[in-house]
Motif scaffolding. Structure first.
Motif, PDB file in Angstrom:
ATOM      1  N   THR A  64       0.845  -1.194   0.000  1.00  6.84           N
ATOM      2  CA  THR A  64       0.000   0.000   0.000  1.00  6.84           C
ATOM      3  C   THR A  64       0.878   1.242   0.000  1.00  6.84           C
ATOM      4  O   THR A  64       1.788   1.370   0.825  1.00  6.84           O
ATOM      5  CB  THR A  64      -0.919   0.017   1.241  1.00  6.84           C
ATOM      6  OG1 THR A  64      -1.650  -1.212   1.281  1.00  6.84           O
ATOM      7  CG2 THR A  64      -1.885   1.181   1.189  1.00  6.84           C
ATOM      8  N   ALA A  66       0.590   5.220   0.435  1.00  6.85           N
ATOM      9  CA  ALA A  66      -0.292   6.298   0.885  1.00  6.85           C
ATOM     10  C   ALA A  66       0.136   7.621   0.260  1.00  6.85           C
ATOM     11  O   ALA A  66       1.231   7.743  -0.300  1.00  6.85           O
ATOM     12  CB  ALA A  66      -0.266   6.407   2.404  1.00  6.85           C
ATOM     13  N   GLN A  67      -0.724   8.608   0.383  1.00  8.25           N
ATOM     14  CA  GLN A  67      -0.436   9.915  -0.211  1.00  8.25           C
ATOM     15  C   GLN A  67       0.772  10.582   0.440  1.00  8.25           C
ATOM     16  O   GLN A  67       1.535  11.277  -0.217  1.00  8.25           O
ATOM     17  CB  GLN A  67      -1.653  10.828  -0.096  1.00  8.25           C
ATOM     18  CG  GLN A  67      -1.419  12.179  -0.740  1.00  8.25           C
ATOM     19  CD  GLN A  67      -2.559  13.143  -0.493  1.00  8.25           C
ATOM     20  OE1 GLN A  67      -3.479  12.843   0.254  1.00  8.25           O
ATOM     21  NE2 GLN A  67      -2.490  14.298  -1.093  1.00  8.25           N
ATOM     22  N   ASP A  68       0.980  10.345   1.725  1.00  7.33           N
ATOM     23  CA  ASP A  68       2.108  10.973   2.414  1.00  7.33           C
ATOM     24  C   ASP A  68       3.445  10.298   2.128  1.00  7.33           C
ATOM     25  O   ASP A  68       4.479  10.702   2.647  1.00  7.33           O
ATOM     26  CB  ASP A  68       1.844  11.010   3.919  1.00  7.33           C
ATOM     27  CG  ASP A  68       1.680   9.629   4.530  1.00  7.33           C
ATOM     28  OD1 ASP A  68       1.728   8.627   3.786  1.00  7.33           O
ATOM     29  OD2 ASP A  68       1.486   9.552   5.756  1.00  7.33           O
ATOM     30  N   GLY A  69       3.440   9.244   1.306  1.00  6.60           N
ATOM     31  CA  GLY A  69       4.683   8.577   0.934  1.00  6.60           C
ATOM     32  C   GLY A  69       4.988   7.348   1.759  1.00  6.60           C
ATOM     33  O   GLY A  69       5.987   6.676   1.505  1.00  6.60           O
ATOM     34  N   GLN A 102      -1.615  -1.205  -4.035  1.00  2.00           N
ATOM     35  CA  GLN A 102      -2.701  -0.251  -3.821  1.00  2.00           C
ATOM     36  C   GLN A 102      -2.068   1.115  -3.635  1.00  2.00           C
ATOM     37  O   GLN A 102      -1.370   1.340  -2.651  1.00  2.00           O
ATOM     38  CB  GLN A 102      -3.499  -0.590  -2.556  1.00  2.00           C
ATOM     39  CG  GLN A 102      -4.304  -1.852  -2.646  1.00  2.00           C
ATOM     40  CD  GLN A 102      -5.052  -2.125  -1.354  1.00  2.00           C
ATOM     41  OE1 GLN A 102      -4.667  -1.664  -0.287  1.00  2.00           O
ATOM     42  NE2 GLN A 102      -6.117  -2.886  -1.449  1.00  2.00           N
ATOM     43  N   ALA A 103      -2.293   2.009  -4.579  1.00  3.51           N
ATOM     44  CA  ALA A 103      -1.698   3.341  -4.505  1.00  3.51           C
ATOM     45  C   ALA A 103      -2.796   4.384  -4.437  1.00  3.51           C
ATOM     46  O   ALA A 103      -3.836   4.251  -5.084  1.00  3.51           O
ATOM     47  CB  ALA A 103      -0.813   3.594  -5.715  1.00  3.51           C
ATOM     48  N   ASP A 104      -2.546   5.422  -3.657  1.00  7.30           N
ATOM     49  CA  ASP A 104      -3.476   6.543  -3.585  1.00  7.30           C
ATOM     50  C   ASP A 104      -3.550   7.222  -4.949  1.00  7.30           C
ATOM     51  O   ASP A 104      -2.534   7.381  -5.628  1.00  7.30           O
ATOM     52  CB  ASP A 104      -3.000   7.532  -2.517  1.00  7.30           C
ATOM     53  CG  ASP A 104      -4.047   8.572  -2.197  1.00  7.30           C
ATOM     54  OD1 ASP A 104      -4.173   9.526  -2.991  1.00  7.30           O
ATOM     55  OD2 ASP A 104      -4.741   8.430  -1.176  1.00  7.30           O
ATOM     56  N   HIS A 105      -4.729   7.632  -5.352  1.00  6.18           N
ATOM     57  CA  HIS A 105      -4.899   8.198  -6.692  1.00  6.18           C
ATOM     58  C   HIS A 105      -4.250   9.570  -6.843  1.00  6.18           C
ATOM     59  O   HIS A 105      -4.048  10.032  -7.945  1.00  6.18           O
ATOM     60  CB  HIS A 105      -6.389   8.270  -7.060  1.00  6.18           C
ATOM     61  CG  HIS A 105      -7.149   9.329  -6.338  1.00  6.18           C
ATOM     62  ND1 HIS A 105      -7.636   9.154  -5.061  1.00  6.18           N
ATOM     63  CD2 HIS A 105      -7.497  10.571  -6.712  1.00  6.18           C
ATOM     64  CE1 HIS A 105      -8.250  10.250  -4.687  1.00  6.18           C
ATOM     65  NE2 HIS A 105      -8.191  11.124  -5.660  1.00  6.18           N
ATOM     66  N   ARG A 106      -3.891  10.199  -5.740  1.00  8.74           N
ATOM     67  CA  ARG A 106      -3.240  11.511  -5.821  1.00  8.74           C
ATOM     68  C   ARG A 106      -1.725  11.411  -5.960  1.00  8.74           C
ATOM     69  O   ARG A 106      -1.055  12.412  -6.157  1.00  8.74           O
ATOM     70  CB  ARG A 106      -3.596  12.335  -4.584  1.00  8.74           C
ATOM     71  CG  ARG A 106      -5.084  12.691  -4.546  1.00  8.74           C
ATOM     72  CD  ARG A 106      -5.471  13.201  -3.220  1.00  8.74           C
ATOM     73  NE  ARG A 106      -5.518  12.045  -2.315  1.00  8.74           N
ATOM     74  CZ  ARG A 106      -6.200  12.011  -1.190  1.00  8.74           C
ATOM     75  NH1 ARG A 106      -6.867  13.051  -0.793  1.00  8.74           N
ATOM     76  NH2 ARG A 106      -6.213  10.936  -0.445  1.00  8.74           N
ATOM     77  N   LEU A 107      -1.180  10.206  -5.882  1.00 10.36           N
ATOM     78  CA  LEU A 107       0.265  10.012  -6.037  1.00 10.36           C
ATOM     79  C   LEU A 107       0.672  10.163  -7.492  1.00 10.36           C
ATOM     80  O   LEU A 107      -0.105   9.896  -8.407  1.00 10.36           O
ATOM     81  CB  LEU A 107       0.659   8.602  -5.585  1.00 10.36           C
ATOM     82  CG  LEU A 107       0.855   8.366  -4.105  1.00 10.36           C
ATOM     83  CD1 LEU A 107       1.179   6.906  -3.857  1.00 10.36           C
ATOM     84  CD2 LEU A 107       1.953   9.224  -3.545  1.00 10.36           C
ATOM     85  N   SER A 108       1.912  10.552  -7.692  1.00 12.93           N
ATOM     86  CA  SER A 108       2.444  10.546  -9.053  1.00 12.93           C
ATOM     87  C   SER A 108       2.796   9.107  -9.423  1.00 12.93           C
ATOM     88  O   SER A 108       2.747   8.198  -8.600  1.00 12.93           O
ATOM     89  CB  SER A 108       3.667  11.451  -9.157  1.00 12.93           C
ATOM     90  OG  SER A 108       4.725  10.904  -8.395  1.00 12.93           O
TER      91      SER A 108
END
Length: 136
Positions: A64, A66-69, A102-108
Protein backbone atom coordinates in the motif's frame (compact mmCIF):
# COMPACT_ATOMS: atom_id res chain seq x y z
CA UNK A 1 -34.73 53.06 -84.39
CA UNK A 2 -32.81 52.72 -81.28
CA UNK A 3 -29.98 50.31 -80.82
CA UNK A 4 -30.06 48.01 -77.91
CA UNK A 5 -26.48 48.18 -76.71
CA UNK A 6 -27.35 47.16 -73.25
CA UNK A 7 -28.61 43.80 -74.36
CA UNK A 8 -25.19 42.43 -75.31
CA UNK A 9 -23.07 44.36 -72.80
CA UNK A 10 -20.80 42.78 -70.21
CA UNK A 11 -21.94 42.22 -66.67
CA UNK A 12 -20.02 44.66 -64.53
CA UNK A 13 -21.27 43.47 -61.11
CA UNK A 14 -21.00 39.93 -59.77
CA UNK A 15 -23.37 38.86 -57.03
CA UNK A 16 -21.13 37.21 -54.39
CA UNK A 17 -23.82 36.70 -51.75
CA UNK A 18 -24.30 32.97 -52.50
CA UNK A 19 -20.53 32.48 -52.46
CA UNK A 20 -20.24 34.13 -49.03
CA UNK A 21 -23.14 32.04 -47.71
CA UNK A 22 -21.38 28.87 -48.82
CA UNK A 23 -18.08 30.00 -47.28
CA UNK A 24 -19.71 30.73 -43.92
CA UNK A 25 -21.56 27.40 -43.88
CA UNK A 26 -18.29 25.55 -44.57
CA UNK A 27 -16.52 27.56 -41.87
CA UNK A 28 -19.17 26.63 -39.31
CA UNK A 29 -18.99 22.96 -40.29
CA UNK A 30 -15.19 22.94 -39.88
CA UNK A 31 -15.41 24.79 -36.55
CA UNK A 32 -17.81 22.17 -35.21
CA UNK A 33 -15.97 19.09 -36.47
CA UNK A 34 -12.34 20.15 -35.81
CA UNK A 35 -12.41 19.66 -32.01
CA UNK A 36 -13.94 16.21 -32.45
CA UNK A 37 -11.11 15.06 -34.69
CA UNK A 38 -8.41 16.11 -32.21
CA UNK A 39 -9.50 13.66 -29.49
CA UNK A 40 -9.40 10.59 -31.68
CA UNK A 41 -7.06 7.79 -30.66
CA UNK A 42 -6.58 4.53 -32.50
CA UNK A 43 -6.13 1.92 -29.80
CA UNK A 44 -5.45 -1.72 -30.33
CA UNK A 45 -6.51 -3.48 -27.15
CA UNK A 46 -4.28 -6.45 -26.34
CA UNK A 47 -5.84 -9.84 -25.79
CA UNK A 48 -4.46 -12.90 -24.12
CA UNK A 49 -5.19 -16.60 -24.25
CA UNK A 50 -3.08 -17.33 -21.18
CA UNK A 51 -4.62 -19.44 -18.48
CA UNK A 52 -5.67 -17.22 -15.62
CA UNK A 53 -5.39 -19.35 -12.56
CA UNK A 54 -6.20 -17.70 -9.29
CA UNK A 55 -3.92 -17.93 -6.29
CA UNK A 56 -5.05 -18.72 -2.79
CA UNK A 57 -5.35 -15.60 -0.63
CA UNK A 58 -2.40 -16.59 1.59
CA UNK A 59 -0.08 -16.31 -1.45
CA UNK A 60 -1.25 -12.78 -2.34
CA UNK A 61 0.49 -9.89 -0.57
CA UNK A 62 -0.53 -6.23 -0.59
CA UNK A 63 1.80 -3.24 -0.90
CA UNK A 64 0.00 0.00 0.00
CA UNK A 65 1.30 3.43 -1.03
CA UNK A 66 -0.29 6.30 0.89
CA UNK A 67 -0.44 9.92 -0.21
CA UNK A 68 2.11 10.97 2.41
CA UNK A 69 4.68 8.58 0.93
CA UNK A 70 4.40 5.86 3.53
CA UNK A 71 4.57 2.22 2.43
CA UNK A 72 2.87 -0.74 4.07
CA UNK A 73 3.48 -4.38 3.19
CA UNK A 74 0.57 -6.52 4.38
CA UNK A 75 -0.32 -3.79 6.88
CA UNK A 76 3.20 -3.54 8.34
CA UNK A 77 4.83 -0.13 7.79
CA UNK A 78 8.16 -0.01 5.99
CA UNK A 79 10.25 2.56 4.13
CA UNK A 80 11.63 2.76 0.59
CA UNK A 81 15.12 1.66 1.61
CA UNK A 82 14.01 -1.55 3.37
CA UNK A 83 11.28 -2.44 0.84
CA UNK A 84 13.55 -4.68 -1.32
CA UNK A 85 14.62 -6.62 1.80
CA UNK A 86 11.01 -7.15 2.91
CA UNK A 87 10.00 -8.24 -0.58
CA UNK A 88 12.96 -10.61 -0.93
CA UNK A 89 12.05 -12.20 2.43
CA UNK A 90 8.50 -12.76 1.14
CA UNK A 91 9.82 -14.23 -2.12
CA UNK A 92 12.24 -16.47 -0.24
CA UNK A 93 9.41 -18.08 1.74
CA UNK A 94 7.29 -18.68 -1.38
CA UNK A 95 8.70 -17.98 -4.87
CA UNK A 96 5.25 -18.07 -6.53
CA UNK A 97 3.65 -15.22 -4.59
CA UNK A 98 1.65 -12.44 -6.12
CA UNK A 99 1.73 -8.81 -5.06
CA UNK A 100 -1.11 -6.32 -5.34
CA UNK A 101 -0.17 -2.64 -5.33
CA UNK A 102 -2.70 -0.25 -3.82
CA UNK A 103 -1.70 3.34 -4.51
CA UNK A 104 -3.48 6.54 -3.58
CA UNK A 105 -4.90 8.20 -6.69
CA UNK A 106 -3.24 11.51 -5.82
CA UNK A 107 0.27 10.01 -6.04
CA UNK A 108 2.44 10.55 -9.05
CA UNK A 109 3.47 7.54 -11.12
CA UNK A 110 7.09 7.51 -9.88
CA UNK A 111 6.49 5.86 -6.45
CA UNK A 112 4.48 3.09 -8.12
CA UNK A 113 7.26 2.53 -10.65
CA UNK A 114 9.82 2.35 -7.83
CA UNK A 115 7.77 -0.36 -6.10
CA UNK A 116 7.45 -2.26 -9.37
CA UNK A 117 11.23 -1.99 -9.88
CA UNK A 118 11.77 -3.38 -6.37
CA UNK A 119 9.44 -6.28 -7.18
CA UNK A 120 11.29 -7.01 -10.42
CA UNK A 121 14.64 -6.90 -8.58
CA UNK A 122 13.56 -9.78 -6.31
CA UNK A 123 11.95 -11.73 -9.20
CA UNK A 124 8.32 -11.26 -8.19
CA UNK A 125 6.53 -11.33 -11.52
CA UNK A 126 2.88 -11.68 -10.54
CA UNK A 127 1.94 -8.05 -9.95
CA UNK A 128 -1.41 -6.27 -10.12
CA UNK A 129 -2.60 -2.72 -9.54
CA UNK A 130 -5.80 -2.11 -7.62
CA UNK A 131 -8.19 0.28 -9.34
CA UNK A 132 -11.78 1.19 -8.76
CA UNK A 133 -14.37 2.79 -11.00
CA UNK A 134 -14.81 6.53 -10.75
CA UNK A 135 -17.69 7.68 -8.55
CA UNK A 136 -18.21 10.88 -10.55
Amino acid sequence: MRKRTREFGTLSELNITPLLDLAFVLLIIFMITAPLLGNKADLIIPTSTANRESLPPDRVHVVTLAQDGSIDVNGDPTNRESLPDVLSALAATDPGIAVVIQADHRLSVQPVVEVMDALAAVNITKVALVTKPSTD
